[in-house]
Design an enzyme around this catalytic site. Structure first.
Site, mmCIF file in Angstrom:
data_model
loop_
_atom_site.group_PDB
_atom_site.id
_atom_site.type_symbol
_atom_site.label_atom_id
_atom_site.label_comp_id
_atom_site.label_asym_id
_atom_site.label_seq_id
_atom_site.Cartn_x
_atom_site.Cartn_y
_atom_site.Cartn_z
ATOM 1 N N SER A 239 -5.364 1.355 6.613
ATOM 2 C CA SER A 239 -4.988 0.595 5.418
ATOM 3 C C SER A 239 -4.714 -0.878 5.677
ATOM 4 O O SER A 239 -4.784 -1.685 4.759
ATOM 5 C CB SER A 239 -3.783 1.245 4.749
ATOM 6 O OG SER A 239 -2.729 1.392 5.671
ATOM 7 N N HIS B 39 -7.792 5.165 1.078
ATOM 8 C CA HIS B 39 -8.603 3.952 0.922
ATOM 9 C C HIS B 39 -10.101 4.248 1.023
ATOM 10 O O HIS B 39 -10.918 3.330 1.037
ATOM 11 C CB HIS B 39 -8.204 2.913 1.970
ATOM 12 C CG HIS B 39 -6.756 2.527 1.871
ATOM 13 N ND1 HIS B 39 -6.306 1.493 1.077
ATOM 14 C CD2 HIS B 39 -5.648 3.089 2.433
ATOM 15 C CE1 HIS B 39 -4.983 1.418 1.179
ATOM 16 N NE2 HIS B 39 -4.561 2.371 1.992
ATOM 17 N N LYS C 199 -5.060 3.751 -5.944
ATOM 18 C CA LYS C 199 -5.944 2.686 -5.471
ATOM 19 C C LYS C 199 -7.190 2.662 -6.378
ATOM 20 O O LYS C 199 -7.108 2.112 -7.458
ATOM 21 C CB LYS C 199 -6.208 2.911 -3.993
ATOM 22 C CG LYS C 199 -4.818 2.915 -3.269
ATOM 23 C CD LYS C 199 -4.830 3.243 -1.863
ATOM 24 C CE LYS C 199 -3.478 3.617 -1.286
ATOM 25 N NZ LYS C 199 -2.301 2.889 -1.677
#
Ligand SMILES: Cc1ncc(COP(=O)(O)O)c(C=O)c1O
Length: 380
Positions: free
Chosen positions: A168, A196, A227
């Site tokens: 990350s 991610h 996200k």
């Protein structure tokens, strides 16, 4: 100390909608700190889905999934995620953090081993700390070091390898092909955090496991909605037996109130958009490749990143805070990364892209950052 110097970079308030430009304290700022890789947090379809779900179900669920907190849309999202990720079943949690914290301790016990990359996310570290298994760590992405740890384990014990698919802060990828080779050699189990990876990698954003064609070999896949999926919440996907075990044992699933109707409906709508608008992912990669090339040409040290997370190494904590503040004054929001989020000699500012950024915005930010980095002699 950093507060007195006026460079304290945390808790900066946004008072507008969130896209590539935000308003902060009456000032327009270009946002390069967000994890909204698909640029969907202000998508009107998702906003409408959240509003409609709130109208239908109310603002909260007032209970855990086990008892009164299961809505039909929670189950719908779980089914759609399982199908999307490519596993039998999925479970949704109220945050991604509590997926790792609640799931990991239920997969290993006394006499077993858990083996983590030393750059794994804090939620994995907390999940690891809650286990009674022997805890082992290896140097970031060093596959020889991982093999050495595997050799230390009792051959018949459960050995759980846990990694971020995309790291990350550094933006580099776990070496999943090699991890799977070692899994097979040492009869281990593999757990991958796709926080991610979802949206960014794989077919229609199915993640890094899909990108490498290794979804079947990875035993457990988790992800978050905070996200690419423009919401909040998280999921774990695996085979039926594992999911059934977790459904009845993961403490943050059983003892935590379920996710709000709005958050759940938003994630469902975002998932539909991911599946039907591949051009967003294509656009993200177009601007990512553009930015990576430009940063390299300008002389920034950007490490091994292979993703829209671009670390700009500073290697000095004071200068990391200073450059964050100077960039902010120039209208560019980036995130400082200092220990414990990285090693002391590896401090950096994290520049992250959304599919909605324009090349003009990227050029503007790079020019300003270059000026700041040169002023502080981070780039000579
Ligand atoms: C790799 C990774 N895993 C898990 C999480 C936790 O997810 P959430 O913030 O959605 O709870 C994050 C969030 O930053 C993350 O980066």
């Amino acid at each position: 100390m950093y507060m007195e110097k006026g460079v304290y970079p945390y808790f900066r308030e946004i008072d507008s909608h969130q896209d590539t430009e935000v308003m902060m304290d009456g000032k327009k700022v270009l946002m390069f700190g967000s994890n909204s890789y698909m640029g969907l947090t202000y998508d009107q379809r998702i906003i409408n889905a959240a509003i409609e779900a709130t109208r239908k179900y109310g603002t909260g669920c007032a209970g855990s999934r086990l008892l009164n907190g299961t809505l039909d849309i929670h189950v719908q999202l779980e089914k759609e995620l399982a199908e999307f990720i490519g596993k039998d079943e999925a479970l949704c949690f109220s945050t991604g953090f509590t997926v790792n914290e609640g799931v990991i301790p239920q997969l290993v016990g006394r006499g077993d081993y858990i083996i983590c990359d030393d750059r794994d996310h804090a939620s994995i570290v907390d999940g690891r700390r809650l286990t009674f298994a022997t805890q082992l760590k290896y140097k970031h992405n060093d596959m020889e070091a991982l093999e050495k740890e595997l050799q230390k384990c009792e051959p018949d014990a459960i050995k759980l390898i846990v990694v971020d698919s995309v790291f990350s802060m550094e933006g580099d990828l776990a070496n999943l092909p090699e991890i799977i080779r070692l899994k097979k050699k040492y009869n281990a189990t593999v757990y991958v955090d796709e926080a991610h990876g979802v949206g960014v990698f794989g077919r229609n954003g199915r993640g890094v496991c899909d990108h490498f064609g290794l979804t079947d070999e990875v035993d457990i896949i988790m992800g978050t909605f905070s996200k690419s999926l423009a919401s909040i919440g998280g999921f774990v996907a695996a085979d039926k037996d594992i999911i059934n075990w977790l459904r009845h044992n993961a403490r943050s699933y059983i003892f935590q109130a379920s996710s709000t109707p709005a958050a759940t409906a938003a994630a469902i709508e975002a998932l539909h958009i991911l599946k039907t608008e591949p051009e967003r992912q294509e656009r993200l990669w177009d601007i990512t490749n553009y930015a990576l090339k430009r940063f390299r040409e300008c002389g920034f040290e950007i490490g091994d990143t292979e993703s829209p997370i671009i670390p700009l190494y500073v290697r000095d904590t004071d200068k990391t805070f200073l450059v964050t503040k100077m960039a902010f004054d120039e209208g560019v929001f980036i995130n400082p990364v200092i220990p414990p989020a990285c090693a002391p000699q590896d401090t950096l500012v994290r520049f992250a892209l959304m599919a909605t950024h324009t090349k003009e915005q990227i050029d503007y930010a790079i020019d300003k950052l270059l000026k700041c980095f040169k002023e502080l002699e981070i780039i000579k």
